[in-house]
Design an enzyme around this catalytic site. Sequence first.
Site, PDB file in Angstrom:
ATOM      1  NE  ARG A   1       4.669 -13.469 -14.006  1.00 28.19           N
ATOM      2  CZ  ARG A   1       5.383 -13.960 -15.025  1.00 28.19           C
ATOM      3  NH1 ARG A   1       6.581 -13.476 -15.303  1.00 28.19           N
ATOM      4  NH2 ARG A   1       4.906 -14.929 -15.783  1.00 28.19           N
TER       5      ARG A   1
ATOM      6  CE1 TYR B   1       5.064  -2.393   9.585  1.00 31.21           C
ATOM      7  CE2 TYR B   1       6.075  -4.055   8.184  1.00 31.21           C
ATOM      8  CZ  TYR B   1       4.950  -3.470   8.724  1.00 31.21           C
ATOM      9  OH  TYR B   1       3.711  -3.963   8.409  1.00 31.21           O
TER      10      TYR B   1
ATOM     11  CG  ASP C   1      10.606   1.520   5.259  1.00 33.24           C
ATOM     12  OD1 ASP C   1       9.851   2.423   4.837  1.00 33.24           O
ATOM     13  OD2 ASP C   1      10.190   0.420   5.683  1.00 33.24           O
TER      14      ASP C   1
ATOM     15  CE  LYS D   1       1.532   0.586   6.124  1.00 34.47           C
ATOM     16  NZ  LYS D   1       2.847   0.232   6.595  1.00 34.47           N
TER      17      LYS D   1
HETATM   18  C1  LIG Z   1       3.637  -0.931   6.574  1.00 35.09           C
HETATM   19  C2  LIG Z   1       5.113  -0.804   6.513  1.00 35.09           C
HETATM   20  C3  LIG Z   1       5.885  -1.711   5.792  1.00 35.09           C
HETATM   21  C4  LIG Z   1       5.270  -2.891   5.072  1.00 35.09           C
HETATM   22  O1  LIG Z   1       4.456  -2.511   4.025  1.00 35.09           O
HETATM   23  P1  LIG Z   1       3.179  -3.345   3.501  1.00 35.09           P
HETATM   24  O2  LIG Z   1       2.633  -2.497   2.427  1.00 35.09           O
HETATM   25  O3  LIG Z   1       2.265  -3.523   4.679  1.00 35.09           O
HETATM   26  O4  LIG Z   1       3.683  -4.666   3.022  1.00 35.09           O
HETATM   27  C5  LIG Z   1       7.255  -1.505   5.748  1.00 35.09           C
HETATM   28  N1  LIG Z   1       7.838  -0.472   6.399  1.00 35.09           N
HETATM   29  C6  LIG Z   1       7.126   0.416   7.119  1.00 35.09           C
HETATM   30  C7  LIG Z   1       7.823   1.526   7.809  1.00 35.09           C
HETATM   31  C8  LIG Z   1       5.747   0.279   7.203  1.00 35.09           C
HETATM   32  O5  LIG Z   1       5.040   1.145   7.934  1.00 35.09           O
END
Ligand SMILES: *Cc1c(COP(=O)(O)O)cnc(C)c1O
Length: 385
Positions: A55, A108, A180, A205
């Site tokens: 962890r 998001y 982000d 992603k």
């Molecule tokens: C998918 C996404 C998230 C969240 O990420 P997860 O891996 O699904 O928890 C946050 N910001 C953006 C821009 C995203 O496309």
Amino acid sequence: MTHDLSRSGFETRAIHAGQEPDPRTGAVIVPIYQTSTYAQDGVGGTREGDYEYSRTANPTRTALEQALASLEGARHGLAFASGMAATDAVLRTVLRPGDHLVLGNDAYGGTFRLIDKVLKNWGVSYGVADLSNVDEVRAAVRPETKLIWCETPSNPLLGIADLAVLAEIAHGAGARLVVDNTFATPYLQTPLALGADIVVHSTTKYLGGHSDVVGGAVLTNEDELREQLFFLRNSAGAVPGPFDAWLTLRGLKTLAVRMDRHCDNAEQIAEMLSAHPKVAEVYYPGLTAHSGHDVAAKQMRRFGGMISFRHADGRQAALDTASRTELFILAESLGGIESLIEHPGQMTHASVAGSMLQVPADLLRLSVGIEDVRDLSEDLRAALG
Ligand SMILES: *Cc1c(COP(=O)(O)O)cnc(C)c1O
């Protein structure tokens, strides 16, 4: 021997940073250290390095964190179990009851939900602004503002915010700028170099890139913030498993070549859609007609693989199109090698319905994959009718 990568190019760092051959066996690829615990030499004395429990730290995860930090040009990288776990860690580390944050008006959906439904109960307030509009951002900032939370390109409308300007506004107000960077990836844009304080990723992603793993990351140059984030992650436990860290690391190696093909294909699809009679509007920052094109050209290497567009015949026609494509798979998420189509209003952004972040009902979002672009174009044209 470790090669000094400090002056190496992006593609070299993606393959080598944090990924020296295994010192014991010479394994060229970082092993999946599928272990929860580590033998200690004596009570309180750990062997080589500082691993005691997974962890807290795991060598496969460490390799991923070093690679991510190198690519974002950050001193510190921390991997999380998901993008939302990374987002949550930043919000709970930086914000205290009474604090305020400014959020983009097409953030998001999951980020908005966490702030609006969870953080609000802990006494954190927020304001929403169009982050491409500097006056609107300035007006949204309050004395108690501690964070500006930015996505550029944003989701799903592909809005572009000027990161250097936002950093200046944030710092002038005694706040931090968080970016982000999921849509752009560090290959196309490095926010820390433009003045941002923290970068967050959903590695689910483009970084993972193959739609086979969920993960997240936080990058920063601040030593103390890194310690606080590490403490929270170790306390709360939102860590990725060794195999998930390995899959993400494997994805990272090909990020540059994948992104170039995503961009090539998206540029052509955006042109095709712009000329299509059934398409009312195309949102792609690579189009010169896009309101954020100049800022995007200034701060991004290229314009990415995400496109949104509005169907000229309204909501039902948009829904029909999304269910008629064959290569573009109808699914949430983005950034994988395969092309996806979705209806944000009823899928990814259902959680913002009725809020200031609501999206147009005739909007469709594409994650343009790396298939043959002629096949992709034909698939969309057939589905549009
Ligand atoms: C998918 C996404 C998230 C969240 O990420 P997860 O891996 O699904 O928890 C946050 N910001 C953006 C821009 C995203 O496309």
